[in-house]
Design a protein around this motif. Structure first.
Motif, short mmCIF file in Angstrom:
data_model
loop_
_atom_site.label_atom_id
_atom_site.label_comp_id
_atom_site.label_asym_id
_atom_site.label_seq_id
_atom_site.Cartn_x
_atom_site.Cartn_y
_atom_site.Cartn_z
N SER A 195 0.84 -1.20 0.00
CA SER A 195 0.00 0.00 0.00
C SER A 195 0.88 1.25 0.00
O SER A 195 2.07 1.19 0.29
N TYR A 206 0.90 3.86 2.03
CA TYR A 206 0.72 4.56 3.29
C TYR A 206 1.92 4.27 4.18
O TYR A 206 2.56 3.22 4.08
N ILE A 240 -0.92 1.82 8.83
CA ILE A 240 -2.37 1.62 9.01
C ILE A 240 -2.53 0.95 10.37
O ILE A 240 -2.23 -0.22 10.53
N SER A 252 0.72 -2.33 8.02
CA SER A 252 1.81 -2.10 7.07
C SER A 252 3.06 -2.92 7.38
O SER A 252 3.92 -3.09 6.53
N LEU A 254 -4.91 6.01 9.89
CA LEU A 254 -4.15 5.82 8.68
C LEU A 254 -3.13 6.96 8.61
O LEU A 254 -3.51 8.13 8.75
N LEU A 273 -0.65 8.87 6.24
CA LEU A 273 -0.33 9.06 4.84
C LEU A 273 1.18 9.22 4.66
O LEU A 273 1.91 9.44 5.63
N ASN A 274 1.64 9.14 3.42
CA ASN A 274 3.07 9.27 3.14
C ASN A 274 3.63 10.63 3.53
O ASN A 274 4.82 10.74 3.82
#
Length: 142
Positions: free
Chosen positions: A50, A52, A55, A90, A123, A125-126
């Motif tokens: 993914s 991200y 998670i 993750s 979550l 994010l990058n």
């Protein structure tokens, strides 16, 4: 010179194949367990690649729904967790996983798996921004 006919051989070949199939179909499957026995059942947590950073989910309980046609019984069974709490999904990519819950279960068909989540699922994010993951309150553990 006396020559034997190949016809009897051609007749017996399909007949023996049919007999072999019939005998094989009469055998009981080794996978059917008597109603008094149970099987070891485990649920593993894994993730697909993914985009991200993380998670995070707060897993509190795991249930399975088992229906046994032979006994006529069906219902939800709680599967004891190896560790409840927060998991970063993750961390379980590229074939890695972790055992989430495990137990002996009675014979039957497992038609559903229910994972009860607690609060504060998120979550990341990058870019580092944290986004809360929310589920309806009727589905969350208290």
């Amino acid at each position: 010179m006396f020559r034997k006919s190949k016809r009897p051989f051609l007749f017996w070949k399909p007949l023996s194949l049919i007999a072999l199939c019939w005998l094989a179909s009469c055998q009981k499957s080794d996978l059917v367990l008597p109603p008094s026995q149970s099987s070891k059942f485990g649920i593993y947590l894994t993730d697909f690649q993914s985009n991200y950073q993380a998670i995070w989910i707060n897993i509190q309980q795991v249930f399975i729904h088992v229906a046994n046609d032979a006994s006529g019984q069906s219902g939800w069974i709680e599967i004891p967790m190896t560790r409840n709490g927060f998991y970063n999904i993750s961390n379980f990519k590229n074939g890695s996983d972790t055992l989430l819950a495990q137990s002996n279960v009675p014979p039957g068909v497992i038609s559903q798996i229910r994972i009860i989540l607690g609060n504060n699922n998120s979550l990341i994010l990058n870019n580092g921004v944290t986004v809360p993951l929310q589920i309806p309150s009727s589905l969350a553990a208290g």
